[in-house]
Scaffold this motif. Structure first.
Motif, mmCIF file in Angstrom:
data_model
loop_
_atom_site.group_PDB
_atom_site.id
_atom_site.type_symbol
_atom_site.label_atom_id
_atom_site.label_comp_id
_atom_site.label_asym_id
_atom_site.label_seq_id
_atom_site.Cartn_x
_atom_site.Cartn_y
_atom_site.Cartn_z
ATOM 1 N N LEU A 1 0.831 -1.211 0.000
ATOM 2 C CA LEU A 1 0.000 0.000 0.000
ATOM 3 C C LEU A 1 0.862 1.256 0.000
ATOM 4 N N ASN A 2 2.008 1.213 0.701
ATOM 5 C CA ASN A 2 2.892 2.383 0.696
ATOM 6 C C ASN A 2 3.345 2.722 -0.719
ATOM 7 N N ARG A 3 3.682 1.689 -1.501
ATOM 8 C CA ARG A 3 4.119 1.914 -2.878
ATOM 9 C C ARG A 3 2.974 2.460 -3.741
ATOM 10 N N VAL A 4 1.780 1.855 -3.595
ATOM 11 C CA VAL A 4 0.627 2.287 -4.388
ATOM 12 C C VAL A 4 0.263 3.734 -4.058
ATOM 13 N N MET A 5 0.279 4.090 -2.774
ATOM 14 C CA MET A 5 -0.091 5.446 -2.372
ATOM 15 C C MET A 5 0.904 6.479 -2.893
ATOM 16 N N ILE A 6 2.203 6.164 -2.824
ATOM 17 C CA ILE A 6 3.224 7.137 -3.232
ATOM 18 C C ILE A 6 3.394 7.179 -4.748
ATOM 19 N N LYS A 7 3.446 6.021 -5.395
ATOM 20 C CA LYS A 7 3.725 5.973 -6.834
ATOM 21 C C LYS A 7 2.461 6.113 -7.674
ATOM 22 N N GLU A 8 1.508 5.186 -7.518
ATOM 23 C CA GLU A 8 0.318 5.195 -8.375
ATOM 24 C C GLU A 8 -0.642 6.342 -8.045
ATOM 25 N N LEU A 9 -0.825 6.631 -6.746
ATOM 26 C CA LEU A 9 -1.808 7.633 -6.341
ATOM 27 C C LEU A 9 -1.181 9.006 -6.083
ATOM 28 N N ALA A 10 0.153 9.074 -6.140
ATOM 29 C CA ALA A 10 0.880 10.345 -5.985
ATOM 30 C C ALA A 10 0.533 11.071 -4.685
ATOM 31 N N ILE A 11 0.368 10.315 -3.609
ATOM 32 C CA ILE A 11 0.111 10.900 -2.287
ATOM 33 C C ILE A 11 1.455 11.218 -1.637
ATOM 34 N N SER A 12 1.527 12.297 -0.895
ATOM 35 C CA SER A 12 2.763 12.730 -0.244
ATOM 36 C C SER A 12 3.390 11.599 0.573
ATOM 37 N N ALA A 13 4.704 11.394 0.389
ATOM 38 C CA ALA A 13 5.414 10.371 1.155
ATOM 39 C C ALA A 13 5.401 10.696 2.642
ATOM 40 N N THR A 14 5.398 11.984 2.971
ATOM 41 C CA THR A 14 5.330 12.394 4.378
ATOM 42 C C THR A 14 4.026 11.928 5.007
ATOM 43 N N LEU A 15 2.934 12.122 4.307
ATOM 44 C CA LEU A 15 1.630 11.721 4.817
ATOM 45 C C LEU A 15 1.544 10.200 4.950
ATOM 46 N N VAL A 16 2.055 9.490 3.955
ATOM 47 C CA VAL A 16 2.060 8.023 4.007
ATOM 48 C C VAL A 16 2.893 7.543 5.189
ATOM 49 N N ALA A 17 4.059 8.180 5.395
ATOM 50 C CA ALA A 17 4.940 7.786 6.498
ATOM 51 C C ALA A 17 4.267 8.005 7.845
ATOM 52 N N ILE A 18 3.559 9.128 7.984
ATOM 53 C CA ILE A 18 2.875 9.417 9.253
ATOM 54 C C ILE A 18 1.788 8.373 9.524
ATOM 55 N N LEU A 19 0.981 8.067 8.519
ATOM 56 C CA LEU A 19 -0.090 7.076 8.691
ATOM 57 C C LEU A 19 0.482 5.695 9.008
ATOM 58 N N ALA A 20 1.562 5.316 8.313
ATOM 59 C CA ALA A 20 2.169 4.000 8.535
ATOM 60 C C ALA A 20 2.898 3.916 9.867
ATOM 61 N N SER A 21 3.179 5.069 10.471
ATOM 62 C CA SER A 21 3.926 5.102 11.733
ATOM 63 C C SER A 21 3.022 5.205 12.954
ATOM 64 N N LEU A 22 1.710 5.197 12.763
ATOM 65 C CA LEU A 22 0.799 5.353 13.895
ATOM 66 C C LEU A 22 0.983 4.293 14.988
ATOM 67 N N PRO A 23 1.323 3.019 14.635
ATOM 68 C CA PRO A 23 1.572 2.065 15.725
ATOM 69 C C PRO A 23 2.688 2.515 16.654
ATOM 70 N N TYR A 24 3.710 3.150 16.124
ATOM 71 C CA TYR A 24 4.830 3.602 16.941
ATOM 72 C C TYR A 24 4.488 4.900 17.664
ATOM 73 N N LEU A 25 3.634 5.722 17.046
ATOM 74 C CA LEU A 25 3.187 6.950 17.697
ATOM 75 C C LEU A 25 2.354 6.625 18.930
ATOM 76 N N PHE A 26 1.584 5.536 18.850
ATOM 77 C CA PHE A 26 0.729 5.129 19.961
ATOM 78 C C PHE A 26 1.442 4.235 20.977
ATOM 79 N N PRO B 1 3.543 4.531 23.426
ATOM 80 C CA PRO B 1 3.591 4.820 24.868
ATOM 81 C C PRO B 1 2.383 4.308 25.650
ATOM 82 N N ILE B 2 1.252 4.088 24.966
ATOM 83 C CA ILE B 2 0.069 3.618 25.696
ATOM 84 C C ILE B 2 0.200 2.158 26.113
ATOM 85 N N GLN B 3 1.249 1.459 25.624
ATOM 86 C CA GLN B 3 1.407 0.057 25.991
ATOM 87 C C GLN B 3 1.556 -0.119 27.492
#
Length: 458
Positions: free
Chosen positions: A26-51, A53-55
């Motif tokens: 999905l990261n490849r499809v979002m960045i290459k095929e759909l031309a979505i910002s890599a920054t935005l994709v990285a933030i969405l894909a990093s949400l498990p690590y952002l969350f 501390p709640i562990q």
């Protein structure tokens, strides 16, 4: 106990399977095929690590709030369901972001947020359960089994996914994500089936009779021993900060882990889009990159296990760090030469380096703890791990977008990111020489350190 370990491994596999489609396809499809910002994709894909501390809060809450007599199973199940739902809807969310960014972004935060929350909810719960079921002597075997099954599942999931999206169409992508989500849920349910015994409430026994006070005290002491670290090893951020900042070796190791893992794991979001941009690889081909990388990670982990006790941990770690560093250098060269074979060589070196580095540094991490304070230091190193993954992914996305905008050439953004990650590994390799376990333990014994930790505890 083998069956229990296998079931715990199935749960680990189920959660790991939900990471593969997002980080390898999905990261490849979002960045290459759909031309979505890599920054935005990285933030969405990093949400498990952002969350992540709640562990600590989740683990503490599940200790004290069993559901139907189970302290872990309901939380694992809830987390797994969130992961599965997040993966199922993520392709539709990606297409919605392309068509209607504001609405798609809101849906993306909900979908990827559910996935990230589910990952943390399930991970802390099944790791706690693994620790409780294995006992102190069996934890090593349990962890080894779970990790082996996880890496093997990543490889097989990537291979299966690459076949399901060949040829690539949006419909094929949605269908493939649905199959993986259903498979993950099935394996997770099999792993949970009759795995955890019903537990007694996490409340010490009360004895009403005054003449049985000594017996009562003995029972309470036994109860505390049985619960062990589960109930007591809950540390604050202030305590972890004090543990790191007051010890020179601990400070160096924290920064070392931050640089190392940010470099090695920060490429997750960008490696597949780079393959598409530099070599015109199809979605099927870029998805297989994960299986190639994972295969060499697994081989390196086995080699590192065989070398344990024969070669020093620091030397194995340095081999791994150097291998990953060379991997990034070769990947950059492949982009300059536009040579796919050189690129695969770089991916191979990166996989070998990651495997060796993971085992050796994990072992080194356990050496940099103290009896009675294991949870404190493991929590600190775990925080460094999560922070590095988050930093590496987002930094990679931001730098890629900035350089691409500045130069007008998408390929240059990737090459700059991989060069920065190689430089981070170069610095980490030098820092490793300053990490000495004996010096760490000697500094811990200094009164000033003990006093500072005591103050932090208050």
């Amino acid at each position: 106990m083998f069956l229990k370990r296998f079931q715990l491994g199935l749960i680990h596999v189920a959660v790991a399977m939900t990471l593969v489609p997002i980080n390898s396809t999905l990261n490849r499809v979002m960045i290459k095929e759909l031309a979505i910002s890599a920054t935005l994709v990285a933030i969405l894909a990093s949400l498990p690590y952002l969350f992540s501390p709640i562990q600590v809060a989740i683990g503490s809450y599940s200790d004290r709030h069993p559901i139907f007599g189970f302290r872990r199973t309901p939380y694992i199940l809830a987390g797994l369901i969130l992961c599965v739902l997040g993966v199922m809807v993520s392709p539709q969310v990606a297409f919605l972001m392309h068509d209607n960014l504001p609405l798609g972004l809101l849906a993306g935060i909900l979908a990827f947020g559910a996935w990230g929350m589910g990952y943390n909810l399930s991970a802390v719960s099944y790791l706690s359960l693994a620790s409780e079921l294995s006992g102190e002597n069996g934890r090593g075997k349990t962890i080894a089994t779970m990790w082996f099954m996880m890496i093997a599942s990543i490889i097989m999931t990537a291979i299966g996914l690459s076949h399901m999206v060949d040829p690539y169409t949006p419909e094929a992508l949605i269908r493939a994500f649905g199959v993986i989500a259903a498979s993950a849920l099935t394996l997770g349910l099999l792993g949970l089936f009759k795995l955890e015994p019903r537990s007694t409430p996490l409340v010490p026994p009360i004895f009403a009779k005054k003449d049985s006070a000594s017996a009562g005290n003995e029972e309470i002491r036994k109860w505390g021993d049985e619960r062990g670290a589960t109930a007591s090893e809950t540390y604050t951020v202030k305590q972890m900060t004090s543990a790191i900042t007051t010890n020179r070796v601990a400070r160096i190791f924290f920064i070392y882990l931050l640089l190392l893992l940010a470099a090695i794991l920060g490429q997750d979001v960008l490696l597949e889009p780079f393959g598409a941009e530099a070599f015109g690889m199809t979605v099927t081909q870029t998805t297989r990159i994960t299986s190639i990388w994972g295969t060499f990670v697994l081989l390196a982990i086995i080699i590192a296990g065989l070398l344990e006790g024969r070669v020093s941990k620091r030397l194995i770690a340095q081999f791994g760090n150097t291998g990953a560093l060379l991997g990034f250098v070769v990947i950059v060269i492949s982009g300059i030469l536009i040579n796919k074979h050189v690129f695969y060589t770089g991916v191979t070196l990166l996989g070998i380096g990651t495997g060796l580095s993971t085992v050796a540094n994990l072992s080194l991490m356990f050496d940099l703890t103290l009896p009675g304070m294991v949870g404190l230091y493991i929590g600190a190193w775990g925080f460094s791990n999560a922070l590095s993954r988050l930093t590496g992914s987002i930094l990679g996305g931001v730098v890629r977008d900035i350089v691409t905008q500045a130069t007008g050439v998408a390929l240059s953004g990737y090459l700059v990111v991989f060069s920065i990650e190689a430089l981070m590994l170069f610095i980490a390799a030098f820092m490793l020489y300053r990490i000495d376990v004996n010096v760490f333990k000697k500094q811990i014994e200094e009164p000033s350190y003990v006093e500072k930790v005591a103050l932090a505890a208050e």
